[in-house]
Design a protein around this motif. Sequence first.
Motif, PDB file in Angstrom:
ATOM      1  N   MET A 158      91.283  40.084 -35.076  1.00  0.00           N
ATOM      2  CA  MET A 158      90.237  40.952 -35.622  1.00  0.00           C
ATOM      3  C   MET A 158      89.152  41.144 -34.569  1.00  0.00           C
ATOM      4  O   MET A 158      88.702  40.168 -33.950  1.00  0.00           O
ATOM      5  N   VAL A 159      88.764  42.386 -34.365  1.00  0.00           N
ATOM      6  CA  VAL A 159      87.756  42.685 -33.345  1.00  0.00           C
ATOM      7  C   VAL A 159      86.659  43.555 -33.963  1.00  0.00           C
ATOM      8  O   VAL A 159      86.914  44.327 -34.901  1.00  0.00           O
ATOM      9  N   PRO A 160      85.402  43.468 -33.449  1.00  0.00           N
ATOM     10  CA  PRO A 160      84.314  44.321 -33.964  1.00  0.00           C
ATOM     11  C   PRO A 160      84.527  45.772 -33.529  1.00  0.00           C
ATOM     12  O   PRO A 160      85.177  46.049 -32.519  1.00  0.00           O
ATOM     13  N   ARG A 161      83.924  46.690 -34.268  1.00  0.00           N
ATOM     14  CA  ARG A 161      84.141  48.109 -34.022  1.00  0.00           C
ATOM     15  C   ARG A 161      83.587  48.570 -32.679  1.00  0.00           C
ATOM     16  O   ARG A 161      84.068  49.544 -32.089  1.00  0.00           O
ATOM     17  N   ASP A 162      82.575  47.830 -32.146  1.00  0.00           N
ATOM     18  CA  ASP A 162      81.968  48.258 -30.891  1.00  0.00           C
ATOM     19  C   ASP A 162      82.568  47.556 -29.661  1.00  0.00           C
ATOM     20  O   ASP A 162      82.102  47.731 -28.534  1.00  0.00           O
ATOM     21  N   ALA A 163      83.614  46.752 -29.872  1.00  0.00           N
ATOM     22  CA  ALA A 163      84.271  46.110 -28.731  1.00  0.00           C
ATOM     23  C   ALA A 163      84.901  47.178 -27.843  1.00  0.00           C
ATOM     24  O   ALA A 163      85.425  48.191 -28.325  1.00  0.00           O
ATOM     25  N   SER A 164      84.849  46.979 -26.522  1.00  0.00           N
ATOM     26  CA  SER A 164      85.382  47.984 -25.594  1.00  0.00           C
ATOM     27  C   SER A 164      86.915  47.933 -25.565  1.00  0.00           C
ATOM     28  O   SER A 164      87.532  46.925 -25.904  1.00  0.00           O
ATOM     29  N   VAL A 182      90.444  46.325 -36.725  1.00  0.00           N
ATOM     30  CA  VAL A 182      89.096  46.657 -36.256  1.00  0.00           C
ATOM     31  C   VAL A 182      88.153  46.693 -37.456  1.00  0.00           C
ATOM     32  O   VAL A 182      88.401  47.409 -38.434  1.00  0.00           O
ATOM     33  N   GLU A 183      87.096  45.882 -37.403  1.00  0.00           N
ATOM     34  CA  GLU A 183      86.133  45.807 -38.501  1.00  0.00           C
ATOM     35  C   GLU A 183      85.303  47.100 -38.537  1.00  0.00           C
ATOM     36  O   GLU A 183      84.710  47.498 -37.532  1.00  0.00           O
ATOM     37  N   LEU A 184      85.286  47.751 -39.684  1.00  0.00           N
ATOM     38  CA  LEU A 184      84.565  49.012 -39.841  1.00  0.00           C
ATOM     39  C   LEU A 184      83.503  48.882 -40.919  1.00  0.00           C
ATOM     40  O   LEU A 184      83.504  47.934 -41.711  1.00  0.00           O
ATOM     41  N   SER A 187      81.745  47.090 -44.545  1.00  0.00           N
ATOM     42  CA  SER A 187      82.595  45.899 -44.562  1.00  0.00           C
ATOM     43  C   SER A 187      83.028  45.621 -45.997  1.00  0.00           C
ATOM     44  O   SER A 187      82.268  45.870 -46.942  1.00  0.00           O
ATOM     45  N   PRO A 188      84.251  45.114 -46.261  1.00  0.00           N
ATOM     46  CA  PRO A 188      85.223  44.610 -45.290  1.00  0.00           C
ATOM     47  C   PRO A 188      86.360  45.593 -45.043  1.00  0.00           C
ATOM     48  O   PRO A 188      87.516  45.238 -45.184  1.00  0.00           O
ATOM     49  N   GLN A 189      86.039  46.826 -44.714  1.00  0.00           N
ATOM     50  CA  GLN A 189      87.087  47.780 -44.390  1.00  0.00           C
ATOM     51  C   GLN A 189      87.564  47.574 -42.951  1.00  0.00           C
ATOM     52  O   GLN A 189      86.802  47.146 -42.091  1.00  0.00           O
ATOM     53  N   TYR A 190      88.855  47.914 -42.759  1.00  0.00           N
ATOM     54  CA  TYR A 190      89.449  47.730 -41.427  1.00  0.00           C
ATOM     55  C   TYR A 190      90.236  48.961 -41.025  1.00  0.00           C
ATOM     56  O   TYR A 190      90.786  49.688 -41.860  1.00  0.00           O
ATOM     57  N   VAL A 247      98.059  41.995 -44.898  1.00  0.00           N
ATOM     58  CA  VAL A 247      98.354  41.193 -46.083  1.00  0.00           C
ATOM     59  C   VAL A 247      97.046  40.680 -46.656  1.00  0.00           C
ATOM     60  O   VAL A 247      96.223  40.085 -45.935  1.00  0.00           O
ATOM     61  N   LEU A 248      96.840  40.924 -47.959  1.00  0.00           N
ATOM     62  CA  LEU A 248      95.623  40.506 -48.638  1.00  0.00           C
ATOM     63  C   LEU A 248      95.909  39.371 -49.610  1.00  0.00           C
ATOM     64  O   LEU A 248      96.975  39.328 -50.239  1.00  0.00           O
ATOM     65  N   ASP A 249      94.957  38.474 -49.722  1.00  0.00           N
ATOM     66  CA  ASP A 249      94.999  37.418 -50.738  1.00  0.00           C
ATOM     67  C   ASP A 249      93.651  37.419 -51.444  1.00  0.00           C
ATOM     68  O   ASP A 249      92.632  37.090 -50.831  1.00  0.00           O
ATOM     69  N   SER A 250      93.660  37.843 -52.705  1.00  0.00           N
ATOM     70  CA  SER A 250      92.408  37.996 -53.469  1.00  0.00           C
ATOM     71  C   SER A 250      91.443  38.929 -52.752  1.00  0.00           C
ATOM     72  O   SER A 250      90.226  38.694 -52.704  1.00  0.00           O
ATOM     73  N   GLY A 251      91.977  39.991 -52.156  1.00  0.00           N
ATOM     74  CA  GLY A 251      91.151  40.993 -51.503  1.00  0.00           C
ATOM     75  C   GLY A 251      90.769  40.678 -50.079  1.00  0.00           C
ATOM     76  O   GLY A 251      90.194  41.529 -49.390  1.00  0.00           O
ATOM     77  N   GLN A 252      91.089  39.474 -49.607  1.00  0.00           N
ATOM     78  CA  GLN A 252      90.734  39.085 -48.239  1.00  0.00           C
ATOM     79  C   GLN A 252      91.961  39.171 -47.331  1.00  0.00           C
ATOM     80  O   GLN A 252      93.065  38.805 -47.721  1.00  0.00           O
TER      81      GLN A 252
END
Length: 600
Positions: A158-164, A182-184, A187-190, A247-252
């Motif tokens: 998982m990487v932040p949205r502003d990572a190069s 990519v974290e958008l 949050s917690p959209q990807y 893959v999600l577990d209880s939304g995570q």
Amino acid sequence: MPDKLDTSLTPFDRLYPEQQQVLKDALDVAYFRIGEKIIRAGEICSQLFIIIKGGVEEISTDGKETYAHYARDDMFDVRAQLESESRHHYIALEDTLCYLLPREIFVNFYQSNAQFAAYFDTNLARRQDLIEEAQRQQNLAEFILTKIDADNIQPCLMVPRDASLKTVTEKMRAQGFDAALVELNPSPQYGIVTRTDLLHAVMLEQQPSDTAVSHVTTTPVISVNKGDFLFNAMIAMTRHKVKRVQVLDSGQVVGMLDLTQVLSLFSTHSHVLTLRIARADNIAELSLAADSQQRLVETLFNNGIHTLFVMELIATVNEQIIEKAFQLIVPADMHNLCCLMVMGSEGRGEQILKTDQDNALIIQDGVNWPDCPRVMEQLTQTLQQLGYPLCPGNVMVNNPKWVKTQSEWLHTISQCCQQGTEASMMDLAILADSHAVAGNQALLAPLQIHLHQQLAEKELLLSTFTRPALRFSVPLTLFGKIKSGKQGVDIKRGGIFPIVHGVRALALEYAIKDNNTFDRINRLEQHKVLESITASNLSEALKLFIKIRLRQQLNHQAGGQNQPLNISHLSRTERDLLRHSLHVVKKFKEWLGYHYQIRD
């Protein structure tokens, strides 16, 4: 009309439902007293006999030769249904009750149903294929119901949205990922970015390496839930035309699945195991991975996967486990100065369940390694901890006999050939199946070349070498039935060993480099040493022996690897195939005796 014939038995399960009904309607029943001649040689045979109870003997016209005995559920005389006349006499050994199927109905089934007809083909391979196909169909539903759980979920980056783009690329390479979430916002959209996306962005779109990764991210990411069926994950990928899902577990988010992995899990369930082996940093972690190998075999076998495929896969997994143990135990500075080789079924790639250790070590000439005995003892004990039992014959790296420099090994091979005794030939037989699994694998090649040069076209040596293949009798009676002692049938000595060792001798004679018995048989066929039908029947017989032994070992694990085979646990069809296969071995042994002029 009789209605007790079990049409679920092969080959009657090959008939169409309407044909099965015709079969039942056409059956009659006949009773024969002990000693009564049921069929006479030369007579037109107008019906097929299916034994309900009793026994029948097939003998030559002069009564001097017995060809076979038939018991409950067996059929005779199939050949006469297609040739009209019987070649032999069939006599009731006891009071016998049979179903009678009119010849014209049998011939109609044979001509109109290819699968039914294939069963009666003398080619063992075609008959075995029919049975395996039925087993695969039977287990398909169960196989599809594998669930998404911790064992098959892949970790994800998982990487932040502003990572190069440069930063994400470096992280993916360092951690061995080919995609990242990519974290958008919010949050917690990807979103998802793949290695291909990064390549296209930089090389095709000329985007600077410091561009934020969010600019090349794909949304939305298709999701599946932990505990759902893998089959549904594959459907989701197909429907949305994507190769990866989160893959999600209880939304995570708890991980990812990719299409290649899902297909691998459906066909082998091996992907997770090999990842665990590769990632093991210590013996405890490696032991946990090795422990799941038994479940992998059971899953593959119970779901009808081809025996040869299982063997190839498990051989690869074993090699990875042993190589990893070598890397963890042997000092790193010695990895390129020695070679660990495995022999026996492991060296031939024919091991399915873990068998006794059969290994040896080649040390590069000129290397001084005083700590070698201690390290090899530790490696032997480690392999035992990982589930590989100690070898009763002490063919292991903790035995100095099996640890030598390359020059010493070359001298040993020459010395064994000069001695020419059965004991020295068995040492060569062990070495003939050597396969390098760890360290400097190039150290093994000169030994293999030298071994082939020493034995190729040496008739006297090869005769001594081959003799053990003829020592153990095939478990067949004089009347052609399976011979079972009080403990059962020793299928390893009476079936597997004669094929493996006989083929090994032929491979050495004709300088065939392959180790695997099935590959050796194919090469011998290509060299015109074995006829095509002989090669096919030998392969199928060996495959059947391995498959039947494996099933017994999985069902009765306390009995050990060499437990005799209990034929009462086999179906009529399997007994028929086993008997056919043992006759293949008997003929092969006779051919070997003639080929090498062995007279006992």
